[in-house]
Enzyme design. Structure first.
Site, PDB file in Angstrom:
ATOM      1  CD  GLU A   1      -9.397  11.460 -12.181  1.00 10.40           C
ATOM      2  OE1 GLU A   1     -10.055  11.894 -13.092  1.00 10.40           O
ATOM      3  OE2 GLU A   1      -9.158  10.378 -12.182  1.00 10.40           O
TER       4      GLU A   1
ATOM      5  CB  CYS B   1      -9.255   6.452  -3.103  1.00 12.24           C
ATOM      6  SG  CYS B   1      -7.752   5.539  -4.208  1.00 12.24           S
TER       7      CYS B   1
ATOM      8  CB  CYS C   1       2.379   6.720 -11.409  1.00 14.87           C
ATOM      9  SG  CYS C   1       2.938   5.230 -10.344  1.00 14.87           S
TER      10      CYS C   1
ATOM     11  CB  CYS D   1       1.523  -1.015 -13.268  1.00 15.88           C
ATOM     12  SG  CYS D   1       2.661  -1.098 -11.834  1.00 15.88           S
TER      13      CYS D   1
ATOM     14  CB  CYS E   1      -1.902   1.306 -13.757  1.00 10.60           C
ATOM     15  SG  CYS E   1      -2.484   2.707 -12.764  1.00 10.60           S
TER      16      CYS E   1
ATOM     17  N   GLY F   1      -0.054   7.495  -8.344  1.00  8.17           N
ATOM     18  CA  GLY F   1       1.342   7.554  -7.853  1.00  8.17           C
ATOM     19  C   GLY F   1       1.747   6.461  -6.862  1.00  8.17           C
ATOM     20  CD  GLU F   2       4.899   3.016  -4.668  1.00  5.64           C
ATOM     21  OE1 GLU F   2       4.245   2.054  -5.116  1.00  5.64           O
ATOM     22  OE2 GLU F   2       5.165   2.790  -3.340  1.00  5.64           O
TER      23      GLU F   2
ATOM     24  CB  SER G   1      -1.890   0.770  -1.914  1.00  3.17           C
ATOM     25  OG  SER G   1      -1.755  -0.425  -3.064  1.00  3.17           O
TER      26      SER G   1
ATOM     27  CB  SER H   1       0.207  -3.305  -6.246  1.00  2.00           C
ATOM     28  OG  SER H   1      -0.506  -2.242  -5.774  1.00  2.00           O
ATOM     29  CG  LEU H   2       2.428 -10.391  -5.159  1.00  2.00           C
ATOM     30  CD1 LEU H   2       3.552  -9.918  -4.815  1.00  2.00           C
ATOM     31  CD2 LEU H   2       1.695 -11.721  -4.643  1.00  2.00           C
ATOM     32  CG  HIS H   3      -1.224  -6.527  -9.303  1.00  3.29           C
ATOM     33  ND1 HIS H   3      -2.355  -6.725  -8.842  1.00  3.29           N
ATOM     34  CD2 HIS H   3      -0.717  -5.456  -9.444  1.00  3.29           C
ATOM     35  CE1 HIS H   3      -2.652  -5.408  -8.409  1.00  3.29           C
ATOM     36  NE2 HIS H   3      -1.733  -4.769  -8.752  1.00  3.29           N
TER      37      HIS H   3
ATOM     38  CG  ASN I   1     -11.964  -1.162 -12.738  1.00  2.74           C
ATOM     39  OD1 ASN I   1     -13.312  -1.797 -12.844  1.00  2.74           O
ATOM     40  ND2 ASN I   1     -11.337  -1.258 -11.286  1.00  2.74           N
TER      41      ASN I   1
ATOM     42  CB  CYS J   1      -8.837  -0.021  -9.074  1.00  2.00           C
ATOM     43  SG  CYS J   1      -9.535  -0.317  -7.310  1.00  2.00           S
TER      44      CYS J   1
HETATM   45  N1  SAH Z   1       1.492   2.487  -6.565  1.00  2.00           N
HETATM   46  C1  SAH Z   1       0.740   2.122  -5.639  1.00  2.00           C
HETATM   47  C2  SAH Z   1      -0.550   2.778  -5.213  1.00  2.00           C
HETATM   48  C3  SAH Z   1      -1.712   2.794  -6.502  1.00  2.00           C
HETATM   49  S1  SAH Z   1      -2.891   1.865  -5.859  1.00  2.00           S
HETATM   50  C4  SAH Z   1       0.365   0.865  -5.745  1.00  2.00           C
HETATM   51  O1  SAH Z   1       0.836   0.206  -6.821  1.00  2.00           O
HETATM   52  O2  SAH Z   1      -0.085  -0.100  -4.972  1.00  2.00           O
HETATM   53  C5  SAH Z   1      -3.915   1.495  -6.961  1.00  2.00           C
HETATM   54  C6  SAH Z   1      -4.192  -0.125  -7.007  1.00  2.00           C
HETATM   55  O3  SAH Z   1      -5.114  -0.212  -8.185  1.00  2.00           O
HETATM   56  C7  SAH Z   1      -3.029  -0.825  -7.272  1.00  2.00           C
HETATM   57  O4  SAH Z   1      -3.182  -2.309  -6.504  1.00  2.00           O
HETATM   58  C8  SAH Z   1      -2.898  -0.977  -9.015  1.00  2.00           C
HETATM   59  O5  SAH Z   1      -2.343  -2.218  -9.116  1.00  2.00           O
HETATM   60  C9  SAH Z   1      -4.577  -1.093  -9.084  1.00  2.00           C
HETATM   61  N2  SAH Z   1      -4.810  -1.029 -10.373  1.00  2.00           N
HETATM   62  C10 SAH Z   1      -4.192  -0.225 -11.230  1.00  2.00           C
HETATM   63  N3  SAH Z   1      -4.690  -0.470 -12.418  1.00  2.00           N
HETATM   64  C11 SAH Z   1      -5.852  -1.100 -12.342  1.00  2.00           C
HETATM   65  C12 SAH Z   1      -6.977  -1.412 -13.408  1.00  2.00           C
HETATM   66  N4  SAH Z   1      -6.971  -1.040 -14.544  1.00  2.00           N
HETATM   67  N5  SAH Z   1      -7.768  -2.278 -12.707  1.00  2.00           N
HETATM   68  C13 SAH Z   1      -7.903  -2.666 -11.500  1.00  2.00           C
HETATM   69  N6  SAH Z   1      -7.013  -2.306 -10.547  1.00  2.00           N
HETATM   70  C14 SAH Z   1      -5.891  -1.510 -11.094  1.00  2.00           C
END
Ligand code: SAH
Length: 369
Positions: A93, A106, A113, A117, A120, A166-167, A198, A220-222, A297, A340
């Site tokens: 997508e 995007c 992937c 995570c 996701c 994907g990464e 990212s 993507s620290l989180h 989301n 996202c």
């Molecule tokens: N693999 C890369 C590229 C993916 S970017 C990365 O991890 O950065 C997608 C972004 O959306 C990342 O920051 C990811 O952590 C975030 N993301 C993934 N699932 C999500 C969700 N359900 N709600 C909000 N953000 C999410």
């Protein structure tokens, strides 16, 4: 040559080398890159400044292969999402997010992937393969075509973020030429501020990227500590927070105006407490960073909830009080599952984790049982 060469697989330098290898002039690569990515022309016969003889050669030995458009959906808020499919059946997508002052595309880098995570949707379908450079560039080409963006004075797609499926740093070899096409003056001509990669934090490749290319970096620290991040982003077990942020510091290096974007998904009761904000302030000390808080989301079968607006505000204010720049990402395209972390294409020959407990219920939705 046995099969035709897809010219979308090349950045301009590689295309020039290809032409030289076949006895042609280097500058043909400049011309063809402009036809393709500035004029949106993918038919060699319409490239009028190229001789008939060369056009015949191009038709015989080269091709422009684009992804197939399987679905094209527009959200109530104007966000547009495409499902693109490749000849081997894999689908990914791509999302376009229009705003008053920019249009952000995007882009996906892999079919599925590998990172797993826990919050996701893409993770849930497993990983199948890296996209080729042509498949990455093809998303941008098609989006521009379908948005009427070619030949406009202002770029309709003004920003590109490698934040789809994907990464990107695990597909380094194919992503780099694609980024070059996006930033090439003969290509899409976007400045490095407008092209963002990212990553969940593939440290050795961040170091390599610093030497190869100048793009904006988002991490993507989180989570503000390893214990929590190990659970949310399992890649952290290989590259813990301290190593990751050290790599960010070196990436910024001499670049005078650069800031790293720290992405932080807001998960109710998991990583969204004031104590987490305080830890985050500590770990980000000394790093030129801005924090982008992403409301989580939701999607089917996932145990997390999004933090309340109040909680997100409190978190953001705590960061700001410590002098950090913090923004809250607006969720767009939720009604078409374009937000996202909601992206899910279709991975053929699925290499699914525990494939027995994951069932595909449509070509973009999976449920975990
Ligand atoms: N693999 C890369 C590229 C993916 S970017 C990365 O991890 O950065 C997608 C972004 O959306 C990342 O920051 C990811 O952590 C975030 N993301 C993934 N699932 C999500 C969700 N359900 N709600 C909000 N953000 C999410």
């Amino acid at each position: 040559m046995t099969s035709k060469t897809n010219l979308l697989d090349f950045d301009r330098e590689a295309m020039a080398a290809f032409f030289v290898e076949h006895g042609e002039k280097r500058f043909r690569a400049d011309q063809i890159t402009q036809w393709l990515h500035q004029n949106g022309v993918n038919d060699f016969d319409q490239m009028t400044n190229i001789s008939k003889a060369l056009r015949a050669w191009l038709n015989e030995y080269c091709e422009i292969v684009l992804p197939e458009i399987v679905r094209d959906e527009v959200s109530d808020d104007g966000t547009r999402k495409w499902l693109f499919r490749f000849p081997d059946g894999n689908a990914i997508e791509t999302v376009f997010i229009p705003e008053s002052d920019r249009g952000t595309l995007c882009v996906s880098s892999q079919a599925g992937c590998i990172l797993d995570c826990t919050f996701c949707a893409t993770a849930q379908q497993g990983f199948n393969r890296n996209l080729t450079t042509a498949e990455i560039v093809g998303q941008v080409w098609l989006a521009n075509k379908l948005l009427g963006g070619f030949g406009q004075r202002h770029n309709v797609v003004s920003n590109i973020v490698m934040m789809g499926m994907g990464e990107p740093l695990y597909n380094y070899r194919n992503v780099i030429p694609a980024l070059r096409v996006f930033m090439d003056d003969f290509g899409y001509g976007l400045s490095s501020r407008r092209v963002t990669l990212s990553t969940a934090g593939v440290v050795p490749h961040i170091d390599k990227l610093a030497g190869d290319l100048d793009v904006s970096l988002a991490i993507s620290l989180h989570a503000p500590n390893d214990e929590l991040r190990n659970r949310l982003v399992p890649l952290n077990q290989r590259f813990p927070i301290r190593e990751l942020l050290d790599a960010c510091r070196s990436y910024i290096g001499e670049r005078a105006t650069r800031k790293i974007t720290i992405e932080y998904v807001m998960l109710d009761g998991v990583n969204d407490q004031v104590k987490h904000a305080r830890q985050l302030i500590q770990v980000l000390r000394g790093l030129r960073a801005k924090v982008n808080l992403i409301p989580f989301n939701s999607f089917q079968g996932i145990p997390y909830q999004c933090s309340s607006p109040d909680q997100i505000r409190r978190f953001s204010e705590t960061l700001q009080a410590a002098g950090l720049v913090a923004t809250i990402r607006k969720t767009r395209g939720q009604d078409i599952d374009a937000a996202c972390g909601q992206l899910a294409g279709k991975v053929s020959n699925r290499l699914m984790r525990g494939s027995t407990d994951i069932q595909v219920i449509s070509d973009r939705q999976v449920v975990v049982q």
